[in-house]
Write a protein that holds these residues in place. Structure first.
Motif, PDB file in Angstrom:
ATOM      1  N   ALA A  42      -9.389   8.107  -8.379  1.00 38.22           N
ATOM      2  CA  ALA A  42      -9.336   7.061  -9.193  1.00 38.22           C
ATOM      3  C   ALA A  42      -7.734   6.504  -9.352  1.00 38.22           C
ATOM      4  O   ALA A  42      -7.468   5.380  -9.831  1.00 38.22           O
ATOM      5  CB  ALA A  42      -9.552   7.754 -10.756  1.00 38.22           C
ATOM      6  N   ALA A  43      -6.961   7.651  -9.174  1.00 38.31           N
ATOM      7  CA  ALA A  43      -5.521   7.135  -9.041  1.00 38.31           C
ATOM      8  C   ALA A  43      -5.215   6.101  -7.936  1.00 38.31           C
ATOM      9  O   ALA A  43      -4.328   5.185  -8.152  1.00 38.31           O
ATOM     10  CB  ALA A  43      -4.657   8.362  -9.261  1.00 38.31           C
ATOM     11  N   LEU A  47      -3.811   2.374  -7.915  1.00 34.19           N
ATOM     12  CA  LEU A  47      -2.720   2.186  -7.050  1.00 34.19           C
ATOM     13  C   LEU A  47      -3.029   0.950  -6.350  1.00 34.19           C
ATOM     14  O   LEU A  47      -2.280  -0.301  -6.060  1.00 34.19           O
ATOM     15  CB  LEU A  47      -1.843   2.993  -6.336  1.00 34.19           C
ATOM     16  N   VAL A  48      -4.140   0.748  -5.702  1.00 34.89           N
ATOM     17  CA  VAL A  48      -4.784  -0.270  -4.911  1.00 34.89           C
ATOM     18  C   VAL A  48      -4.777  -1.652  -5.680  1.00 34.89           C
ATOM     19  O   VAL A  48      -4.407  -2.770  -5.242  1.00 34.89           O
ATOM     20  CB  VAL A  48      -6.158   0.032  -4.297  1.00 34.89           C
ATOM     21  N   PRO A  54       0.518  -7.581  -2.719  1.00 35.89           N
ATOM     22  CA  PRO A  54       1.109  -7.104  -1.642  1.00 35.89           C
ATOM     23  C   PRO A  54       0.240  -6.555  -0.289  1.00 35.89           C
ATOM     24  O   PRO A  54       0.521  -6.836   0.800  1.00 35.89           O
ATOM     25  CB  PRO A  54       2.108  -6.091  -1.937  1.00 35.89           C
ATOM     26  N   LEU A  55      -0.783  -5.891  -0.838  1.00 37.62           N
ATOM     27  CA  LEU A  55      -1.973  -5.423   0.280  1.00 37.62           C
ATOM     28  C   LEU A  55      -2.371  -6.768   0.943  1.00 37.62           C
ATOM     29  O   LEU A  55      -2.802  -6.696   2.159  1.00 37.62           O
ATOM     30  CB  LEU A  55      -2.800  -4.541  -0.332  1.00 37.62           C
TER      31      LEU A  55
END
Length: 370
Positions: A42-43, A47-48, A54-55
């Motif tokens: 989940a964390a 973050l994604v 940016p990704l």
């Protein structure tokens, strides 16, 4: 007893006690590990989402690197020179093309782009007047409301187009990342492999190789389709004297990079501009659009699809809608390659699971035979 009298196998009482964080029960410890994994996933997902933009820029750099790599490989078939020199030639050809396009057609296209909104608006007003003249109750106020709703639905796209400076910055970052990755792709592949267990590295290398191959083929087909559609449309429209033929050809070629969405947009613009010169010219523009799209859909796309990932049109369209809302033009442009890479990853995982299941069956059969 003092510490000096503690034997080698003895542990002080304070150190032998379990920590409050220790879980003695094995079942409870397994459940805690599962919970930690889910919390970590989940964390990671959070973050994604937080670093999504940016990704997407990084993935855009990978796509651009695949274009450069594909061009270098193509030059390698005719020029027996090093890979670095071939990459320099590809970049040099790209820069020269942009300079040529800006120098020879920049003024003309800029003038045509300034005239296009007024012509499109005038044609829409003519279409409304024609509909009302034939008994259709078309309320201009309702039409404006529909247009506003459509505009709000594609708000991210229009904002992305309006933010020219931000778009140029994003393109610059994508270009820099793409050049770095294209120059030394093995360096980044080794960096990713280093973070995985040793036994997983061959699987990663084969998966990345298949992704790179499919991505090169996919982009080669997309660029070929863009060139064919743009050049053919511009020449065909200019031959009949359609206004803004150069701009329409350029827009058709650029929008061809967006499957399922770009062609209807360019076709609608082409037809609106065509009918500004009369009914015959409008019908001619419709015929040009049909012929160009037929050639692209029945010749170029099938030819490329045999060598790339076979993607369902509805899947690509759904991904474009989602990524378009989330990331604007960048999401629309990268939705197709991103879906293709995800499909390859899932296919590789399925192949691995199938091979493991077959290995277990063979082992069970050999054990039963013995």
């Amino acid at each position: 007893m003092s510490d000096d009298h503690i034997g080698a196998g003895e542990v002080p009482a304070a150190e032998s006690q379990l920590s409050p964080a220790d879980i003695h029960d094995a079942g409870l410890r397994r459940e805690a590990q599962k919970a930690a994994i889910w919390i970590g996933m989940a964390a990671l997902a959070a973050l994604v989402v937080f670093f999504a933009q940016p990704l997407m820029v990084i993935f855009g750099g990978i796509v651009f690197a695949a274009m450069i790599d594909g061009g270098a490989r193509l030059l390698g078939r005719v020029l027996p020179i090093g890979r670095g020199w071939r990459i320099i030639l590809v970049l040099l050809f790209g820069v020269l093309f942009l300079v040529w396009a800006g120098y020879f057609t920049g003024n003309q296209i800029a003038a045509q782009a300034a005239e296009m909104p007024a012509i499109v608006q005038h044609q829409i007003e003519r279409a409304v007047a024609w509909a009302r003249g034939h008994g259709m109750d078309v309320d201009p106020g309702s039409l404006n409301g529909i247009i506003e709703q459509m505009s709000s639905g594609v708000g991210p796209v229009t904002r992305a187009l309006g933010g020219l400076l931000g778009g140029l910055t994003t393109l610059f970052l994508i270009a820099v990342l793409g050049i770095y990755i294209a120059v030394e792709p093995k360096l980044y592949e080794r960096g990713i492999a280093w973070m995985l267990p040793v036994e997983e590295r061959p699987y990663l290398g084969e998966t990345l190789g298949r992704m790179a191959f499919s991505l090169r083929r996919l982009l080669a087909g997309r660029l070929l389709g863009m060139a064919v559609e743009g050049v053919a449309t511009g020449i065909a429209l200019a031959a009949y004297g359609v206004p803004m033929a150069a701009l329409l050809g350029l827009l058709t070629g650029l929008l061809a990079f967006l499957p399922n969405i770009g062609a209807p947009i360019s076709g609608a613009l082409m037809v609106l501009i065509g009918f500004s010169g009369g009914t015959d010219m409008g019908i001619y523009c419709i015929a040009v659009y049909i012929v160009v799209q037929t050639v692209d859909g029945n010749v170029i796309v099938p030819m490329v699809a045999k060598r790339t990932v076979d993607l369902a049109p509805a899947l690509v369209l759904g991904a474009q809608l989602i990524f378009g809302v989330m990331f604007g033009i960048l999401g629309l442009a990268l939705a197709d390659p991103l879906v293709a890479m995800c499909k390859i990853l899932l296919e590789r995982r399925s192949e691995r699971n199938t091979a493991a299941a077959q290995g277990d069956e063979m082992q069970a059969a050999s054990g039963a035979a013995s």
